[in-house]
Design a protein around this motif. Structure first.
Motif, PDB file in Angstrom:
ATOM      1  N   LEU A  71       0.862  -1.167   0.000  1.00 15.40           N
ATOM      2  CA  LEU A  71       0.000   0.000   0.000  1.00 15.40           C
ATOM      3  C   LEU A  71       0.908   1.229   0.000  1.00 15.40           C
ATOM      4  O   LEU A  71       1.727   1.392   0.893  1.00 15.40           O
ATOM      5  CB  LEU A  71      -0.910  -0.007   1.235  1.00 15.40           C
ATOM      6  N   MET A  72       0.787   2.050  -1.030  1.00 14.11           N
ATOM      7  CA  MET A  72       1.699   3.167  -1.243  1.00 14.11           C
ATOM      8  C   MET A  72       1.089   4.520  -0.915  1.00 14.11           C
ATOM      9  O   MET A  72       1.811   5.486  -0.691  1.00 14.11           O
ATOM     10  CB  MET A  72       2.168   3.151  -2.696  1.00 14.11           C
ATOM     11  N   GLY A  73      -0.226   4.604  -0.914  1.00 11.56           N
ATOM     12  CA  GLY A  73      -0.868   5.879  -0.665  1.00 11.56           C
ATOM     13  C   GLY A  73      -2.374   5.743  -0.592  1.00 11.56           C
ATOM     14  O   GLY A  73      -2.922   4.662  -0.803  1.00 11.56           O
ATOM     15  N   TYR A  74      -3.031   6.872  -0.324  1.00  8.72           N
ATOM     16  CA  TYR A  74      -4.479   6.883  -0.152  1.00  8.72           C
ATOM     17  C   TYR A  74      -4.994   8.298  -0.371  1.00  8.72           C
ATOM     18  O   TYR A  74      -4.248   9.275  -0.263  1.00  8.72           O
ATOM     19  CB  TYR A  74      -4.856   6.405   1.261  1.00  8.72           C
ATOM     20  N   GLY A  75      -6.262   8.379  -0.683  1.00 13.63           N
ATOM     21  CA  GLY A  75      -6.912   9.672  -0.825  1.00 13.63           C
ATOM     22  C   GLY A  75      -8.386   9.556  -0.499  1.00 13.63           C
ATOM     23  O   GLY A  75      -8.997   8.518  -0.764  1.00 13.63           O
ATOM     24  N   ILE A  76      -8.940  10.613   0.076  1.00 10.91           N
ATOM     25  CA  ILE A  76     -10.358  10.649   0.418  1.00 10.91           C
ATOM     26  C   ILE A  76     -10.937  11.966  -0.092  1.00 10.91           C
ATOM     27  O   ILE A  76     -10.382  13.041   0.164  1.00 10.91           O
ATOM     28  CB  ILE A  76     -10.576  10.529   1.937  1.00 10.91           C
ATOM     29  N   MET A  77     -12.055  11.852  -0.805  1.00 13.02           N
ATOM     30  CA  MET A  77     -12.736  13.032  -1.332  1.00 13.02           C
ATOM     31  C   MET A  77     -14.218  12.957  -0.968  1.00 13.02           C
ATOM     32  O   MET A  77     -14.856  11.922  -1.155  1.00 13.02           O
ATOM     33  CB  MET A  77     -12.569  13.108  -2.853  1.00 13.02           C
ATOM     34  N   MET A  78     -14.733  14.049  -0.461  1.00 11.07           N
ATOM     35  CA  MET A  78     -16.150  14.186  -0.153  1.00 11.07           C
ATOM     36  C   MET A  78     -16.798  14.889  -1.343  1.00 11.07           C
ATOM     37  O   MET A  78     -16.282  15.898  -1.827  1.00 11.07           O
ATOM     38  CB  MET A  78     -16.302  15.032   1.120  1.00 11.07           C
ATOM     39  N   MET A  79     -17.909  14.339  -1.814  1.00  7.78           N
ATOM     40  CA  MET A  79     -18.609  14.942  -2.945  1.00  7.78           C
ATOM     41  C   MET A  79     -19.893  15.609  -2.484  1.00  7.78           C
ATOM     42  O   MET A  79     -20.590  15.104  -1.608  1.00  7.78           O
ATOM     43  CB  MET A  79     -18.958  13.863  -3.984  1.00  7.78           C
ATOM     44  N   SER A  80     -20.181  16.755  -3.066  1.00  6.19           N
ATOM     45  CA  SER A  80     -21.483  17.399  -2.920  1.00  6.19           C
ATOM     46  C   SER A  80     -22.017  17.580  -4.342  1.00  6.19           C
ATOM     47  O   SER A  80     -21.310  17.255  -5.300  1.00  6.19           O
ATOM     48  CB  SER A  80     -21.356  18.720  -2.160  1.00  6.19           C
ATOM     49  N   PRO A  81     -23.227  18.087  -4.520  1.00  5.11           N
ATOM     50  CA  PRO A  81     -23.785  18.104  -5.878  1.00  5.11           C
ATOM     51  C   PRO A  81     -22.908  18.700  -6.973  1.00  5.11           C
ATOM     52  O   PRO A  81     -22.896  18.197  -8.078  1.00  5.11           O
ATOM     53  CB  PRO A  81     -25.086  18.897  -5.704  1.00  5.11           C
ATOM     54  N   GLU A  82     -22.156  19.760  -6.686  1.00  9.62           N
ATOM     55  CA  GLU A  82     -21.386  20.389  -7.760  1.00  9.62           C
ATOM     56  C   GLU A  82     -19.905  20.503  -7.484  1.00  9.62           C
ATOM     57  O   GLU A  82     -19.186  21.133  -8.254  1.00  9.62           O
ATOM     58  CB  GLU A  82     -21.961  21.778  -8.069  1.00  9.62           C
ATOM     59  N   GLU A  83     -19.428  19.883  -6.381  1.00  5.08           N
ATOM     60  CA  GLU A  83     -18.002  20.008  -6.088  1.00  5.08           C
ATOM     61  C   GLU A  83     -17.479  18.812  -5.307  1.00  5.08           C
ATOM     62  O   GLU A  83     -18.215  18.132  -4.604  1.00  5.08           O
ATOM     63  CB  GLU A  83     -17.709  21.300  -5.319  1.00  5.08           C
ATOM     64  N   GLY A  84     -16.189  18.603  -5.471  1.00  9.82           N
ATOM     65  CA  GLY A  84     -15.483  17.622  -4.668  1.00  9.82           C
ATOM     66  C   GLY A  84     -14.588  18.370  -3.695  1.00  9.82           C
ATOM     67  O   GLY A  84     -14.123  19.476  -3.994  1.00  9.82           O
ATOM     68  N   HIS A  85     -14.377  17.785  -2.522  1.00 11.99           N
ATOM     69  CA  HIS A  85     -13.450  18.368  -1.548  1.00 11.99           C
ATOM     70  C   HIS A  85     -12.513  17.254  -1.115  1.00 11.99           C
ATOM     71  O   HIS A  85     -12.947  16.289  -0.471  1.00 11.99           O
ATOM     72  CB  HIS A  85     -14.198  18.946  -0.344  1.00 11.99           C
ATOM     73  N   ILE A  86     -11.247  17.369  -1.508  1.00 15.22           N
ATOM     74  CA  ILE A  86     -10.253  16.376  -1.124  1.00 15.22           C
ATOM     75  C   ILE A  86      -9.909  16.615   0.338  1.00 15.22           C
ATOM     76  O   ILE A  86      -9.388  17.672   0.700  1.00 15.22           O
ATOM     77  CB  ILE A  86      -9.018  16.443  -2.037  1.00 15.22           C
ATOM     78  N   LEU A  87     -10.231  15.631   1.169  1.00 16.30           N
ATOM     79  CA  LEU A  87     -10.035  15.768   2.609  1.00 16.30           C
ATOM     80  C   LEU A  87      -8.634  15.371   3.039  1.00 16.30           C
ATOM     81  O   LEU A  87      -8.080  15.952   3.966  1.00 16.30           O
ATOM     82  CB  LEU A  87     -11.064  14.911   3.358  1.00 16.30           C
ATOM     83  N   THR A  88      -8.083  14.364   2.400  1.00 18.52           N
ATOM     84  CA  THR A  88      -6.715  13.940   2.706  1.00 18.52           C
ATOM     85  C   THR A  88      -6.156  13.169   1.528  1.00 18.52           C
ATOM     86  O   THR A  88      -6.893  12.522   0.777  1.00 18.52           O
ATOM     87  CB  THR A  88      -6.642  13.094   4.006  1.00 18.52           C
ATOM     88  N   LEU A  89      -4.853  13.275   1.376  1.00 16.81           N
ATOM     89  CA  LEU A  89      -4.129  12.540   0.347  1.00 16.81           C
ATOM     90  C   LEU A  89      -2.729  12.327   0.894  1.00 16.81           C
ATOM     91  O   LEU A  89      -2.096  13.281   1.350  1.00 16.81           O
ATOM     92  CB  LEU A  89      -4.088  13.350  -0.955  1.00 16.81           C
ATOM     93  N   GLY A  90      -2.283  11.090   0.912  1.00 15.09           N
ATOM     94  CA  GLY A  90      -0.960  10.804   1.456  1.00 15.09           C
ATOM     95  C   GLY A  90      -0.254   9.708   0.681  1.00 15.09           C
ATOM     96  O   GLY A  90      -0.884   8.744   0.250  1.00 15.09           O
TER      97      GLY A  90
END
Length: 151
Positions: free
Chosen positions: A56-75
């Motif tokens: 496992l080399m990395g990870y990312g989490i994105m929260m989506m709403s109707p018109e946008e994504g918000h990247i919460l963490t990326l490592g």
């Protein structure tokens, strides 16, 4: 990385959290808790890991709403940084937001994290605001740069 072993981006599983936490603690002074990751998976956020074979080399989490994504963490694990993997995962998350008809993607980055901020700028993100004292720091608080990519 060898040519025979392809790098895969796949959905994050609860079973991945223990390995993700090892990376998180390695690369961040103020890491997310296992519960933060588990809650993100259970809530249905776009949670992905980047791996090669069993590594496992990395990870990312994105929260989506109707018109946008918000990247919460990326490592990306320290041993795998500066090899284009952060860019690869970021491109994946951006494409995922596009496929869900988002008009923009947002993220926050520590003001002192020059490498990440530079990558985001190269990917087309623009600094649009500053959150004063947003992040905990060794000597108090640190500002966050709010960045946006228009899709």
């Amino acid at each position: 990385m060898t040519a025979q072993q392809t790098i895969e981006i796949r959905p994050m599983l609860l079973a991945d959290v223990d390995r993700i936490i090892l990376i998180e603690r390695e690369i961040f002074l103020f890491p997310w808790s296992p519960g933060n990751f588990a809650d993100s998976i259970k809530t249905g956020y776009a949670c992905h890991v980047l791996q090669q074979a069993d590594t496992l080399m990395g990870y990312g989490i994105m929260m989506m709403s109707p018109e946008e994504g918000h990247i919460l963490t990326l490592g990306i694990a320290a041993d795998w940084q500066k090899k284009g993997l952060g860019r690869k995962l970021l491109q994946f998350l951006i494409q995922s937001a596009r496929e869900q008809n988002a008009k923009s993607v947002f993220l926050d980055v520590r003001e002192s994290n020059h490498g990440a901020a530079q990558l985001y700028k190269q990917m087309g993100f623009q600094h649009i605001a500053t959150r004063k004292g947003y992040y905990p720091a060794m000597c108090g608080r640190e500002d966050a740069l709010v960045m946006r990519l228009m899709l």
